[in-house]
Design an enzyme around this catalytic site. Structure first.
Site, short mmCIF file in Angstrom:
data_model
loop_
_atom_site.label_atom_id
_atom_site.label_comp_id
_atom_site.label_asym_id
_atom_site.label_seq_id
_atom_site.Cartn_x
_atom_site.Cartn_y
_atom_site.Cartn_z
N GLU A 178 0.86 -1.13 -0.13
CA GLU A 178 0.01 0.09 -0.12
C GLU A 178 1.08 1.42 -0.10
OE1 GLU A 178 -4.11 -1.11 2.16
OE2 GLU A 178 -2.53 -1.36 3.29
N GLU A 223 -4.05 -9.63 3.77
CA GLU A 223 -5.02 -9.25 5.03
C GLU A 223 -5.92 -10.35 5.23
OE1 GLU A 223 -2.95 -5.45 4.04
OE2 GLU A 223 -3.55 -7.23 2.79
#
Length: 697
Positions: A105, A125
């Site tokens: 990210e 995740e």
């Protein structure tokens, strides 16, 4: 500081430095933000490169900070990414080795990305019951496209950098090292230093024809495979927002769903399991720098199902192993079974011909103890009877070289008594593999009272090399897993006496989430194993009462799948259980013989009695120090006994129910039939009174 700063050829190089994987904890985020701002304020700096020291660009957010004030302390991960994205000078991510989660990210928030080939790129995740919470669901579809990004985010599966060309402005040639990466990134930064406007992924559009039809198809697919876990569908909906919402709105929606998932029991269970697996290898009095013994050659005594599976583990890890048997026929059968197992894997395309040949070549057989004497470790996997094992260990004591580790695969017997048969009890340890040994992840490592610290450290290191989860247990009858499963099985038997049939009990436990119920499990493992243990118990501990139903089943020769029938019938080549009327009639008749009036039993009672039997015995085990921590018990049950992962293991599940509620149910059961089986563990009583959980001690 958790980031290094230097200027090379008018380019500020910020190197994340937080071993082992440069997790983006508060200190690292702070240093990175300060580095970007320092570079922006320096007129001599034309551009910025962000990279990572050591073995990773960044493995992502520091999940130890989840649910802690540090996660929300500025600069947050969002702030770090925004600082990079809004910088007035070009920011280049120089990626190598590992770039996952928050690390990816951050890279997506940079203006440019260069990478070494082979770098593992992922947003994993979902494997913690979460979704990417720092813009990953909004930026990745804008750079990779909707379909590729959705597959990566919903599965959490890594992809090599060279397989994702759209993500990078430059992928360097194979063989380039870290220094070469930094050099190339600095050169790239200088080339684009004057390019304006600076490219931002957030400003791109997701262009996918008929996106709504694709997303609806994907919803149906994901829903069918997500099971009890909410995260995969939540991932899909947040990725869908990248198509239907403006970037900032999608970012806000992503954050909302991330915070929602953080509070779900399923995510808490997955995070508990993640940390529990890492904690299991830590033994307080055996520090990480304890010397270990070399394991370059192995031997296994017994070429049966278990011995053959153990041998395959060593071969799979590249360690030569010799199988010893007493008769040529048994040895030939064992080696043939191993070959067949590998051939099946080869046919499924999960093994190359080269690997097939390599692994078979590492496994040899012998009938002569003298031929295994130079092995570094020998594992005994013979019949579960103390006299047999003692005879084997006396022989091993004679023939094995000094310094060899003598391990027993016993599932219940006293490791100290076995060690006492040798002149070197410090070299003896329990290595309890679970069947099928070449598949099951759990390895119960049983530490005897004389086991050397270096032997224990070696066994823990070996478990990792064999790709097992090693959990340390003290010596007691059954260790952690089988000691607890005995109480579970006792309750299952009592339920048959009182009104259940096997299929009802199994269905209730499978609906709860177990891979299989107790009677299907018995048929798979072999009902004769439990029969032998109960016979031993009748002599050693006659005060412990069991249902006699399982003994009656075994007297009929119904040992399970291996005999074509146990609690259920089985057809050749078909592992599906088919209820057997003769068995069910036998169960009903046995209740009548006992004078018990059978009654309807709700699924809730079945689940409570079986699971709380595990919990209560687990509390005894903790109190006695047989298990080092509650999470170790959970790992045993998650990796060896099919306990539902989304419930986090028996001890974690009890914490989620609330120990006062668990205790109240146990105390109620203690007043009923078989109340002697429900002696509340003192630790359970204590923690319930203190308002604590097993995992908050």
């Amino acid at each position: 500081m958790s980031a290094d700063y230097q200027v090379i050829d008018a380019v500020a190089v910020i190197t994340l430095n937080n071993p082992p994987v440069n997790g983006l904890g508060l200190a690292t985020r702070t240093a990175a933000v300060e580095g970007i701002r320092k570079a922006q304020d320096d007129a001599a700096v034309q551009a910025i490169v962000i990279t990572g020291a050591g073995k990773a660009f960044s493995g992502g957010a520091d999940i130890k900070e989840f649910n802690s004030p540090k996660a929300l302390t500025e600069p947050t991960l969002h702030t770090l990414i925004r600082t990079a994205e809004e910088c007035s000078k070009p920011v280049v991510a120089a990626i190598h080795s590992v770039c996952m989660g928050g690390g990816l990210e951050l890279a997506l928030g940079c203006h440019y990305r260069v990478a070494l080939p082979g770098a593992q790129i992922a947003l994993p995740e979902v494997k913690l019951g979460l979704l990417p919470g720092a813009g990953g669901t909004q930026r990745l579809p804008r750079v990779l496209g909707l379909e590729t990004a959705l597959n990566m985010i919903v599965s959490g599966t890594p992809a090599a950098s060279e397989k994702l060309p759209a993500l990078f402005d430059e992928v360097l040639p194979a063989g380039t090292d870290f220094a070469g990466l930094v050099q190339a990134a600095v050169a790239f930064a200088n080339r684009i230093a004057d390019v304006r406007p600076l490219p931002k992924i957030r400003e791109r559009k997701v262009d996918y024809p008929n996106s709504e039809a694709f997303l609806q198809f994907s919803r149906n697919t994901v829903k069918s495979v997500a099971g009890p876990f909410p995260a995969p569908l939540e991932c899909l909906e947040t990725v869908a927002a990248s198509v239907t919402m403006k970037f900032e709105d999608g970012l806000a929606f992503e954050r909302e769903r991330f915070l929602h998932l953080m509070q779900t029991t399923e995510s808490k269970a997955l995070r508990h399991a993640f940390f529990a697996e890492r904690e299991a290898s830590k033994v307080p009095d055996v520090p990480g720098d304890t010397p270990t013994r070399k394991i370059e050659r192995a031997a296994v005594i017994g070429a049966g199902t278990m011995g053959g599976g153990i041998a395959m583990n060593f071969a799979n890890a590249g360690i030569p192993v010799t199988l010893l048997e007493t008769k040529q026929e048994a040895l030939d059968k064992g080696l043939a079974t191993i070959r067949k197992n590998y051939e099946n894997t080869l046919k499924k395309g999960k093994l190359t011909q080269e690997k097939f040949d390599q692994r078979l070549a590492l496994i040899t057989g012998t009938l002569d103890y003298a031929e295994i004497g130079q092995a570094d470790i020998v594992i005994e996997a013979v019949f579960e009877e103390m006299g047999v094992k003692e005879a084997v260990f006396r022989k091993l004591d004679e023939v094995m070289k000094q310094g060899a580790i003598l391990a027993t695969n016993t599932s219940t017997l006293d490791v100290d008594k076995i060690a006492a048969c040798t002149s070197r009890p410090h070299d003896v340890i329990g290595t309890h593999f679970f069947s099928p040994a070449n598949v099951m992840k759990l390895l119960e490592i049983v530490r005897g009272k004389a086991t050397g610290s270096d032997v224990l450290a070696t066994a823990l290191a070996l478990s990792k090399k064999l790709k097992k989860t090693g959990v340390v247990s003290g010596v007691c009858d059954g260790f952690i897993g089988n000691r607890m499963i005995e109480q579970y099985s006792r309750q299952a038997g009592f339920l048959l006496d009182e009104g259940c049939l096997p299929e009802q009990v199994d269905q209730a436990m499978e609906k709860f989430g177990f891979a299989m119920g107790p009677f299907r499990m018995g048929d798979l493992a072999g009902n004769d194993i439990g029969w032998y243990i109960r016979k031993r118990r009748a002599i050693e501990k006659p005060e412990i009462q069991y249902s006699k139903t399982a003994d009656l089943l075994c007297e009929l020769g119904r040992f399970g799948q291996k005999t074509g029938g146990g609690w259920y019938d089985y057809k050749p080549g078909d592992r599906k259980p088919y209820p057997n009327q003769q068995v069910n009639d036998m169960i009903v008749q046995h209740s009548a013989d006992l004078g018990i009036e059978r009654r309807p039993i709700a699924d809730q009672e079945i689940v409570e009695r079986l699971v709380y039997a595990l919990v209560n015995e687990g509390a005894h085990i903790l109190e006695e120090g047989i298990a080092l921590r509650a999470s170790d018990i959970d790992m045993v049950y998650l990796t060896g006994y099919g306990f539902p992962l989304f419930r986090g293991g028996p001890m974690f599940y009890a914490d989620t129910v609330g120990l006062p509620n668990v205790l109240a149910t146990i105390e109620r059961l203690a007043k009923g039939r078989h109340g002697d089986a429900w002696r509340p563990a003192p630790l359970l009583v204590q923690l319930a009174a203190e308002g604590k959980g097993f995992n908050s001690r």
